[in-house]
Enzyme design. Structure first.
Site, mmCIF file in Angstrom:
data_model
loop_
_atom_site.group_PDB
_atom_site.id
_atom_site.type_symbol
_atom_site.label_atom_id
_atom_site.label_comp_id
_atom_site.label_asym_id
_atom_site.label_seq_id
_atom_site.Cartn_x
_atom_site.Cartn_y
_atom_site.Cartn_z
ATOM 1 N N ASP A 25 0.866 -1.169 0.000
ATOM 2 C CA ASP A 25 0.000 0.000 0.000
ATOM 3 C C ASP A 25 0.918 1.239 0.000
ATOM 4 O O ASP A 25 2.124 1.132 0.276
ATOM 5 C CB ASP A 25 -0.867 -0.055 1.272
ATOM 6 C CG ASP A 25 -1.605 1.232 1.517
ATOM 7 O OD1 ASP A 25 -2.246 1.734 0.586
ATOM 8 O OD2 ASP A 25 -1.525 1.742 2.662
ATOM 9 N N ASP A 27 -0.154 5.121 1.034
ATOM 10 C CA ASP A 27 -0.364 6.072 2.146
ATOM 11 C C ASP A 27 -0.444 5.342 3.482
ATOM 12 O O ASP A 27 -1.261 4.434 3.656
ATOM 13 C CB ASP A 27 -1.669 6.855 1.936
ATOM 14 C CG ASP A 27 -1.617 7.731 0.700
ATOM 15 O OD1 ASP A 27 -1.813 7.195 -0.414
ATOM 16 O OD2 ASP A 27 -1.377 8.942 0.848
ATOM 17 N N ASP A 202 -1.891 -0.632 5.791
ATOM 18 C CA ASP A 202 -2.233 -0.057 7.092
ATOM 19 C C ASP A 202 -3.720 0.129 7.330
ATOM 20 O O ASP A 202 -4.123 0.490 8.422
ATOM 21 C CB ASP A 202 -1.564 1.319 7.249
ATOM 22 C CG ASP A 202 -2.244 2.380 6.401
ATOM 23 O OD1 ASP A 202 -2.419 2.119 5.193
ATOM 24 O OD2 ASP A 202 -2.615 3.424 6.944
HETATM 25 MG MG MG Z 1 -2.933 3.109 3.416
#
Ligand code: MG
Length: 269
Positions: A25, A27, A202
């Site tokens: 991922d 961000d 995240d």
């Molecule tokens: Mg993310």
């Protein structure tokens, strides 16, 4: 269902880096979250690590992001990597970009989202080419419940769409695509094919990537706090940077001539 048992950082990888297919991922995973998504950047050291990993793994490094690819690519330049954008709605591999669906949000919905952003100071609208749209409220978290109620009310007019809840972001996105479907698609292609998928993320949409990776015998690594079905956890993007650096250094040393005094390997996965 996500669980919270994954607390430990991943140990050293057991196999050569060329045996894994790497999915990150962006961000909150490779780059730290910022108050506004347009202020996020990828530190040069992490670009350097991704470049080393790309070379060491034989090119099996991909980004799975909620951003559109048009938005992502300048952030990772000059790196050129296979990518899935908009949580799997766009797929870019071998210099071709494909769409998982051709859905469009009604213009009335886009107009309503624009109104919501203008009526709630600190809320930002991200229009992803009219296929998907997100409201970011990191600068105005007290508006979260009002925005969620307003977007839930729009859902019946968005055929085939679902409402995603991310970190200080709500998004209307076609339900047919996910990071899991994108990971599976990439895993059918060279150089990902026949490798062990390793997925790092995240947020909630990364759970689809973890599930797909683990169903294929792979590994899910959660960044930060929160319930997850990933097997391992790292605290933040800096911890991921450190762990990746360790894997690359270990691979470099493993390729070097063996010393008679070399220490035995630590625990591995
Ligand atoms: Mg993310």
């Amino acid at each position: 269902m996500p669980s919270t048992h994954a607390q430990a950082p991943p140990p050293r990888l057991e196999l050569p880096l060329t045996r894994y297919a790497w999915f990150f991922d962006f961000d909150g995973t490779l780059a730290e979250l910022q108050a506004r998504p347009d202020r996020v950047s990828l530190p040069a050291a992490r670009k350097g690590l991704l470049r080393r990993l790309q070379a060491a793994s034989g090119g099996a490094v991909a980004i799975l992001t909620g951003r559109s690819l048009e938005d992502l690519q300048p952030l990772i330049a000059p790196l050129r990597l296979p990518c899935a954008g908009m949580h799997g709605l766009q797929l870019h591999i071998a210099d071709r970009t494909r769409m998982a669906a051709t859905a469009r949000l009604p213009y009335t919905v886009l107009a309503r989202l624009q109104d919501l952003a203008e009526c709630h100071p600190g809320v930002l609208l991200e229009n992803k080419g009219e296929c998907a749209a997100a409201l970011h409220y990191r600068q105005a978290p007290h508006h979260a419940s009002a925005l969620e109620a307003a977007m839930q009310a729009l859902l019946p007019t968005c055929n085939g769409y679902e409402l995603l809840h991310g970190k200080c972001v709500l998004e209307l996105r076609p339900a047919s695509a996910s990071k899991g479907t994108a990971l599976r698609l990439l895993m059918r292609n060279t150089p990902f094919k026949d490798r062990i998928p390793l997925c790092v993320g995240d947020d909630r949409t990364d759970e689809d990537g973890f599930a797909a990776a683990q169903a294929l015998g792979g590994i899910g690594i959660k960044i930060g706090t929160g319930a997850t079905q990933g097997q391992w956890r790292l605290a933040d993007p800096s911890a991921l940077q450190h762990w990746l650096h360790q894997q690359l250094e270990a691979a470099t040393h493993a390729a070097a001539p063996v010393s008679a005094t070399a220490a035995p390997p630590a625990s591995t996965i």
